[in-house]
Design a protein around this motif. Structure first.
Motif, mmCIF file in Angstrom:
data_model
loop_
_atom_site.group_PDB
_atom_site.id
_atom_site.type_symbol
_atom_site.label_atom_id
_atom_site.label_comp_id
_atom_site.label_asym_id
_atom_site.label_seq_id
_atom_site.Cartn_x
_atom_site.Cartn_y
_atom_site.Cartn_z
ATOM 1 N N LYS A 136 -10.591 31.561 3.509
ATOM 2 C CA LYS A 136 -10.606 30.228 4.079
ATOM 3 C C LYS A 136 -9.495 30.102 5.126
ATOM 4 O O LYS A 136 -8.422 30.660 4.975
ATOM 5 C CB LYS A 136 -10.392 29.173 2.990
ATOM 6 C CG LYS A 136 -11.385 29.240 1.842
ATOM 7 C CD LYS A 136 -12.791 28.886 2.286
ATOM 8 C CE LYS A 136 -13.749 28.851 1.102
ATOM 9 N NZ LYS A 136 -15.140 28.558 1.523
ATOM 10 N N GLY A 137 -9.781 29.361 6.175
ATOM 11 C CA GLY A 137 -8.734 29.037 7.129
ATOM 12 C C GLY A 137 -8.484 30.067 8.204
ATOM 13 O O GLY A 137 -7.431 30.030 8.852
ATOM 14 N N CYS A 138 -9.426 30.988 8.447
ATOM 15 C CA CYS A 138 -9.289 31.931 9.555
ATOM 16 C C CYS A 138 -10.098 31.376 10.731
ATOM 17 O O CYS A 138 -11.339 31.378 10.689
ATOM 18 C CB CYS A 138 -9.794 33.322 9.186
ATOM 19 S SG CYS A 138 -9.652 34.524 10.546
ATOM 20 N N PRO A 139 -9.436 30.874 11.772
ATOM 21 C CA PRO A 139 -10.152 30.238 12.888
ATOM 22 C C PRO A 139 -11.199 31.127 13.543
ATOM 23 O O PRO A 139 -12.245 30.634 13.976
ATOM 24 C CB PRO A 139 -9.028 29.883 13.870
ATOM 25 C CG PRO A 139 -7.803 29.758 13.022
ATOM 26 C CD PRO A 139 -7.972 30.795 11.952
ATOM 27 N N THR A 140 -10.934 32.429 13.641
ATOM 28 C CA THR A 140 -11.896 33.337 14.284
ATOM 29 C C THR A 140 -13.197 33.383 13.497
ATOM 30 O O THR A 140 -14.292 33.286 14.070
ATOM 31 C CB THR A 140 -11.307 34.752 14.399
ATOM 32 O OG1 THR A 140 -10.142 34.709 15.220
ATOM 33 C CG2 THR A 140 -12.314 35.719 15.004
ATOM 34 N N ILE A 141 -13.093 33.520 12.183
ATOM 35 C CA ILE A 141 -14.292 33.565 11.346
ATOM 36 C C ILE A 141 -15.033 32.242 11.409
ATOM 37 O O ILE A 141 -16.267 32.198 11.530
ATOM 38 C CB ILE A 141 -13.914 33.931 9.897
ATOM 39 C CG1 ILE A 141 -13.361 35.362 9.840
ATOM 40 C CG2 ILE A 141 -15.128 33.797 8.974
ATOM 41 C CD1 ILE A 141 -12.817 35.770 8.484
ATOM 42 N N GLU A 142 -14.291 31.143 11.350
ATOM 43 C CA GLU A 142 -14.916 29.823 11.399
ATOM 44 C C GLU A 142 -15.624 29.590 12.730
ATOM 45 O O GLU A 142 -16.751 29.068 12.776
ATOM 46 C CB GLU A 142 -13.861 28.751 11.159
ATOM 47 C CG GLU A 142 -13.298 28.754 9.749
ATOM 48 C CD GLU A 142 -12.135 27.788 9.573
ATOM 49 O OE1 GLU A 142 -11.659 27.245 10.602
ATOM 50 O OE2 GLU A 142 -11.703 27.565 8.422
ATOM 51 N N ALA A 143 -14.973 29.985 13.838
ATOM 52 C CA ALA A 143 -15.569 29.784 15.161
ATOM 53 C C ALA A 143 -16.817 30.637 15.349
ATOM 54 O O ALA A 143 -17.825 30.176 15.914
ATOM 55 C CB ALA A 143 -14.538 30.103 16.240
ATOM 56 N N ASP A 144 -16.783 31.885 14.880
ATOM 57 C CA ASP A 144 -17.951 32.755 15.013
ATOM 58 C C ASP A 144 -19.119 32.252 14.173
ATOM 59 O O ASP A 144 -20.279 32.310 14.606
ATOM 60 C CB ASP A 144 -17.589 34.181 14.614
ATOM 61 C CG ASP A 144 -16.873 34.940 15.727
ATOM 62 O OD1 ASP A 144 -16.803 34.411 16.850
ATOM 63 O OD2 ASP A 144 -16.385 36.058 15.477
ATOM 64 N N LEU A 145 -18.827 31.758 12.982
ATOM 65 C CA LEU A 145 -19.886 31.214 12.134
ATOM 66 C C LEU A 145 -20.521 29.991 12.788
ATOM 67 O O LEU A 145 -21.757 29.875 12.848
ATOM 68 C CB LEU A 145 -19.329 30.855 10.758
ATOM 69 C CG LEU A 145 -20.296 30.162 9.793
ATOM 70 C CD1 LEU A 145 -21.538 31.017 9.549
ATOM 71 C CD2 LEU A 145 -19.598 29.843 8.466
#
Length: 463
Positions: A237-246
């Motif tokens: 949770k809380g990794c901006p790169t993973i969140e943005a790619d998703l």
């Protein structure tokens, strides 16, 4: 004569383990210092000289060659690793439960068996190697391999096999105060590594998502990308790169357009935990009332206590690298789950060896008492005791073979930057670069700590 038969195999075992016991710590130190040339040289020679340890040396060599920028060499070595692992998995008698429980406790005289994290990160590095080499077809094969490995070995289900301890009453033995004291040290060290840890790796899931999203073909690959990004987000949770790619992947699936240009920064920092030996006293009253306390040697994980944060700047402004996954935590999580099986195997082995020693020593003593003292029976009894003692001590060693070149963690950043933008590493002016053209760029960084060598590469994934 009988005592000689006991001494000879014990000495053979000692000789067999001496090479790794000597070279393993040296290679770890070289990894910590960033001397990857030494690691690859020693690992390559050792893989040839030590067949039982060849797999772990190949893992070290593959990672070291990658760190040196020799992607072609790393690919070749890791292909050998994966061929071995596939052959093992293809055996009719291959047991997932047995693989997980036995992986950490094999004797040095036996061939090294891959631990779950060996499989996950060998495949992860191979995906990175093919992506950076520009071979999309080979990257797809490696991505599919990584998916299988994570689905198969990235789960606690490996450790669901019940540990049977009735034969030697191990449950009773482990409640002894002296036994508990040794085991508590192992647990305390694990407690510093396992909070928030998982059996699976979020970075490896994200990497699959990256491939399917940025280099995939059609809606089916987009859906695979969404699933992998979702799995990565669930683990971290809380990794901006993973969140943005998703979020972007879901938008594209809904009919939107992908980002026109994106730069990914991957950093590997720190070192994985150090393996060490913990001696534990156990009471073998389950064997015979007069059998004394003996020790077993268990592997243990020592946290390195190092929280190195790599600094990166783009056009003089800091780039925020966010934690994607903790390699150290995954290693500790699997070890913690495997520990009951490790203890059962070690305690049972100690019981068997102590029982055999007791019987042999008692028989020799009885024989000496029945014969004339000058007949040599007393000398034979003494030699038997010495032989059994050497055998017991010489074979009581924890298997500390491990892939020491892994980082403590993977971190990610996703930025937008024009062609020619300057990416720099404070303290390492020689490593600055100007970002090339391309829709998708991948910047790879690796460093073990402050004032240690740092590697930097930039690859155009999508022109």
């Amino acid at each position: 004569m009988r005592s000689t038969l006991l001494i000879i195999p014990s000495l053979a075992l000692l000789v067999g383990c001496a090479a790794y016991v000597e070279k393993g710590p040296r290679v770890r130190s070289a990894n910590v210092e960033g001397d990857y040339e030494m690691v690859s040289r020693v690992a390559s020679a050792s893989a040839e000289d030590q067949p039982n340890d060849a797999l772990v040396w190949k893992l070290e060599e593959g990672a070291a060659l990658r760190a040196q920028g020799d992607l072609k060499g790393s690919i070749k070595v890791l292909e050998e690793v994966e061929d071995r692992l596939r052959a093992e998995e293809g055996r009719p008698d291959f047991s997932l439960a047995g693989e997980g429980l036995a992986a950490f406790s094999n004797n040095y005289a036996q061939a090294y068996r891959a631990k779950p994290y060996d499989r996950i990160y060998a495949s992860t590095y191979q995906v990175l190697n093919h992506l950076e080499s520009g071979n999309r077809a080979a990257a797809r094969v490696s991505v599919n391999r990584l998916r299988f490995v994570q689905e198969t070995f990235g789960s606690g289900l490996l450790y669901q096999k019940e540990i049977k301890s009735e034969k030697y009453n191990l449950d009773k033995a482990t409640q002894d105060d002296r036994t508990q004291e040794g085991l508590s040290i192992i647990k305390e060290e694990l407690d510093g590594l396992t909070p928030g840890a998982a059996y699976d790796d979020a970075f490896s899931h994200w990497l699959q998502g990256l491939y399917f999203f940025r280099m995939g073909d059609g809606a089916s690959d987009l859906e695979r990308a969404r699933k992998e990004f979702t799995a990565a987000h669930a683990l971290t949770k809380g990794c901006p790169t993973i969140e943005a790619d998703l979020a972007e992947c879901e938008a594209v699936l809904a009919g939107g357009s992908p980002t026109s240009r994106v730069v990914y920064v991957i950093s590997e920092t720190g070192n994985c935990p150090e393996w060490r030996e913990q001696r534990v006293d156990i009471p073998l009253f389950v064997v015979a009332p007069r059998v004394p306390y003996v020790s077993v040697a268990l592997p243990a994980l020592r946290p390195v206590g190092y929280d190195y944060k790599l600094r990166v700047q783009l056009e003089g402004k800091p780039v925020a690298l966010a934690l994607a996954s903790r390699t150290e935590g995954l290693i500790a999580k699997h070890f913690e789950a495997a520990l009951p099986g490790i203890k059962a195997q070690a305690f049972t082995s100690a019981a068997v060896k102590s029982t055999a020693s007791y019987i042999l020593n008692k028989s020799a003593e009885v024989s000496a008492n029945r014969q004339n003292i000058s007949s040599g029976a007393a000398l034979f009894a003494l030699a038997t005791k010495i032989g059994t003692a050497v055998y017991t001590v010489g074979t009581t060693k924890a298997d500390l073979r491990n892939w020491s070149g892994l980082p403590a963690r993977f971190s990610l950043a996703r930025v937008t930057a024009p062609v020619g933008a300057s990416l720099t590493i404070p303290g390492h002016p020689e490593l600055s670069l100007n970002l090339p053209a391309g829709k998708v760029l991948l910047v790879s960084l690796k460093s073990t700590g402050e004032n240690k060598p740092l590697t930097l590469r930039c690859t155009t994934l999508v022109p």
